[in-house]
Design a protein around this motif. Structure first.
Motif, mmCIF file in Angstrom:
data_model
loop_
_atom_site.group_PDB
_atom_site.id
_atom_site.type_symbol
_atom_site.label_atom_id
_atom_site.label_comp_id
_atom_site.label_asym_id
_atom_site.label_seq_id
_atom_site.Cartn_x
_atom_site.Cartn_y
_atom_site.Cartn_z
ATOM 1 N N CYS A 170 79.982 75.820 79.797
ATOM 2 C CA CYS A 170 78.885 76.364 78.979
ATOM 3 C C CYS A 170 78.740 75.597 77.671
ATOM 4 C CB CYS A 170 79.108 77.846 78.718
ATOM 5 S SG CYS A 170 78.936 78.865 80.202
ATOM 6 N N LEU A 171 79.859 75.208 77.071
ATOM 7 C CA LEU A 171 79.813 74.444 75.822
ATOM 8 C C LEU A 171 79.123 73.099 76.033
ATOM 9 C CD1 LEU A 171 80.718 74.012 72.844
ATOM 10 C CD2 LEU A 171 82.755 72.920 73.795
ATOM 11 N N PHE A 172 79.575 72.332 77.003
ATOM 12 C CA PHE A 172 78.989 71.012 77.233
ATOM 13 C C PHE A 172 77.554 71.105 77.737
ATOM 14 C CE2 PHE A 172 83.558 69.695 77.604
ATOM 15 C CZ PHE A 172 83.557 68.958 76.431
ATOM 16 N N TYR A 173 77.297 72.067 78.607
ATOM 17 C CA TYR A 173 75.945 72.248 79.122
ATOM 18 C C TYR A 173 75.004 72.669 77.999
ATOM 19 C CZ TYR A 173 72.364 73.236 82.590
ATOM 20 O OH TYR A 173 71.217 73.221 83.331
ATOM 21 N N GLY A 174 75.482 73.561 77.145
ATOM 22 C CA GLY A 174 74.692 73.993 75.990
ATOM 23 C C GLY A 174 74.416 72.847 75.031
ATOM 24 N N CYS A 175 75.410 71.994 74.798
ATOM 25 C CA CYS A 175 75.203 70.824 73.942
ATOM 26 C C CYS A 175 74.173 69.878 74.559
ATOM 27 C CB CYS A 175 76.522 70.088 73.703
ATOM 28 S SG CYS A 175 77.635 70.951 72.588
ATOM 29 N N GLY A 176 74.212 69.750 75.877
ATOM 30 C CA GLY A 176 73.226 68.925 76.558
ATOM 31 C C GLY A 176 71.821 69.479 76.394
ATOM 32 N N LEU A 177 71.688 70.792 76.523
ATOM 33 C CA LEU A 177 70.387 71.431 76.318
ATOM 34 C C LEU A 177 69.916 71.273 74.875
ATOM 35 C CD1 LEU A 177 70.719 74.702 78.425
ATOM 36 C CD2 LEU A 177 69.354 72.672 78.951
ATOM 37 N N LEU A 178 70.848 71.359 73.937
ATOM 38 C CA LEU A 178 70.498 71.151 72.528
ATOM 39 C C LEU A 178 69.985 69.728 72.303
ATOM 40 C CD1 LEU A 178 70.418 72.191 69.613
ATOM 41 C CD2 LEU A 178 72.786 71.411 69.384
ATOM 42 N N CYS A 179 70.649 68.751 72.914
ATOM 43 C CA CYS A 179 70.189 67.356 72.820
ATOM 44 C C CYS A 179 68.764 67.228 73.353
ATOM 45 C CB CYS A 179 71.111 66.420 73.595
ATOM 46 S SG CYS A 179 72.723 66.175 72.864
ATOM 47 N N LEU A 180 68.490 67.873 74.484
ATOM 48 C CA LEU A 180 67.148 67.814 75.068
ATOM 49 C C LEU A 180 66.114 68.492 74.173
ATOM 50 C CD1 LEU A 180 67.859 68.437 78.857
ATOM 51 C CD2 LEU A 180 67.190 66.296 77.755
ATOM 52 N N ALA A 181 66.494 69.587 73.540
ATOM 53 C CA ALA A 181 65.564 70.293 72.649
ATOM 54 C C ALA A 181 65.229 69.443 71.422
ATOM 55 C CB ALA A 181 66.161 71.638 72.225
ATOM 56 N N VAL A 182 66.244 68.849 70.829
ATOM 57 C CA VAL A 182 66.014 67.981 69.663
ATOM 58 C C VAL A 182 65.165 66.781 70.069
ATOM 59 C CG1 VAL A 182 67.151 66.451 67.989
ATOM 60 C CG2 VAL A 182 68.099 68.725 68.452
ATOM 61 N N TYR A 183 65.476 66.208 71.218
ATOM 62 C CA TYR A 183 64.707 65.073 71.719
ATOM 63 C C TYR A 183 63.242 65.463 71.930
ATOM 64 C CZ TYR A 183 62.719 61.833 75.065
ATOM 65 O OH TYR A 183 61.874 60.963 75.703
ATOM 66 N N ALA A 184 62.993 66.634 72.502
ATOM 67 C CA ALA A 184 61.618 67.071 72.777
ATOM 68 C C ALA A 184 60.809 67.190 71.491
ATOM 69 C CB ALA A 184 61.630 68.397 73.529
ATOM 70 N N VAL A 185 61.419 67.731 70.456
ATOM 71 C CA VAL A 185 60.723 67.856 69.169
ATOM 72 C C VAL A 185 60.448 66.472 68.583
ATOM 73 C CG1 VAL A 185 60.954 68.678 66.785
ATOM 74 C CG2 VAL A 185 61.627 70.156 68.689
ATOM 75 N N LEU A 186 61.450 65.605 68.603
ATOM 76 C CA LEU A 186 61.262 64.243 68.084
ATOM 77 C C LEU A 186 60.204 63.490 68.887
ATOM 78 C CD1 LEU A 186 64.931 63.139 67.315
ATOM 79 C CD2 LEU A 186 63.139 63.717 65.676
ATOM 80 N N TRP A 187 60.216 63.658 70.203
ATOM 81 C CA TRP A 187 59.258 62.973 71.074
ATOM 82 C C TRP A 187 57.824 63.352 70.701
ATOM 83 C CZ3 TRP A 187 59.269 58.916 74.041
ATOM 84 C CH2 TRP A 187 58.267 58.729 74.989
ATOM 85 N N GLN A 188 57.607 64.639 70.444
ATOM 86 C CA GLN A 188 56.262 65.080 70.056
ATOM 87 C C GLN A 188 55.839 64.466 68.722
ATOM 88 O OE1 GLN A 188 54.202 66.736 72.085
ATOM 89 N NE2 GLN A 188 55.886 66.532 73.533
ATOM 90 N N GLN A 189 56.776 64.313 67.810
ATOM 91 C CA GLN A 189 56.458 63.693 66.526
ATOM 92 C C GLN A 189 56.174 62.200 66.685
ATOM 93 O OE1 GLN A 189 55.937 65.594 63.774
ATOM 94 N NE2 GLN A 189 56.273 67.179 65.310
ATOM 95 N N ILE A 190 56.929 61.560 67.548
ATOM 96 C CA ILE A 190 56.750 60.122 67.795
ATOM 97 C C ILE A 190 55.367 59.847 68.376
ATOM 98 C CG2 ILE A 190 57.527 58.240 69.311
ATOM 99 C CD1 ILE A 190 60.399 59.511 68.929
ATOM 100 N N LEU A 191 54.930 60.704 69.282
ATOM 101 C CA LEU A 191 53.644 60.492 69.937
ATOM 102 C C LEU A 191 52.461 60.620 68.975
ATOM 103 C CD1 LEU A 191 54.142 62.178 73.404
ATOM 104 C CD2 LEU A 191 54.276 59.750 72.803
ATOM 105 N N LYS A 192 52.692 61.197 67.807
ATOM 106 C CA LYS A 192 51.636 61.257 66.791
ATOM 107 C C LYS A 192 51.372 59.885 66.179
ATOM 108 C CE LYS A 192 52.471 65.972 65.174
ATOM 109 N NZ LYS A 192 52.906 66.773 64.011
ATOM 110 N N TYR A 193 52.398 59.016 66.203
ATOM 111 C CA TYR A 193 52.310 57.748 65.476
ATOM 112 C C TYR A 193 52.359 56.503 66.353
ATOM 113 C CZ TYR A 193 53.282 61.000 61.737
ATOM 114 O OH TYR A 193 53.215 62.064 60.884
#
Length: 110
Positions: free
Chosen positions: A35-58
């Motif tokens: 659960c710890l490692f899987y949760g960290c993986g999901l957190l990485c994906l969530a942070v990436y998704a937010v950054l990806w949306q910001q990147i696509l603006k520019y």
């Protein structure tokens, strides 16, 4: 330049998800380690998704998406450094093709 830096930070974070998935796979499903490692993986994906949306603006989608393939090279390096996996000649050729393709796309957008 700032936009590309943000893109490469996002790609790095996205590559960390593969490490977390590999680590989670070594434990029994629903154990606290899994659960710890899987949760960290999901957190990485969530942070990436937010950054990806910001990147696509520019950045154009073609540029951002082509650069995203660099995650394959990072994943190969993580496998070598952290999990002692072998890098084969085919993997090196594939990585070179990825770098060549990314270079073509970035240069064409300039």
């Amino acid at each position: 330049m700032k936009n590309y830096l943000l893109l490469y930070i996002a790609i790095f974070i996205y590559s960390l998800q593969s490490i977390m998935s590999k680590l989670a796979s070594g434990y029994t499903v629903f154990s606290w380690q899994f659960c710890l490692f899987y949760g960290c993986g999901l957190l990485c994906l969530a942070v990436y998704a937010v950054l990806w949306q910001q990147i696509l603006k520019y950045l154009p989608l073609t540029t951002a998406y082509a650069n995203r393939s660099l995650v394959m090279i990072l994943t190969m390096l993580w496998g070598l450094l952290l999990f002692k996996e072998r890098i084969t000649l085919n993997m090196i050729i594939g990585g070179a093709i990825i770098l060549f393709g990314v270079n073509l796309v970035v240069k064409s957008d300039e």
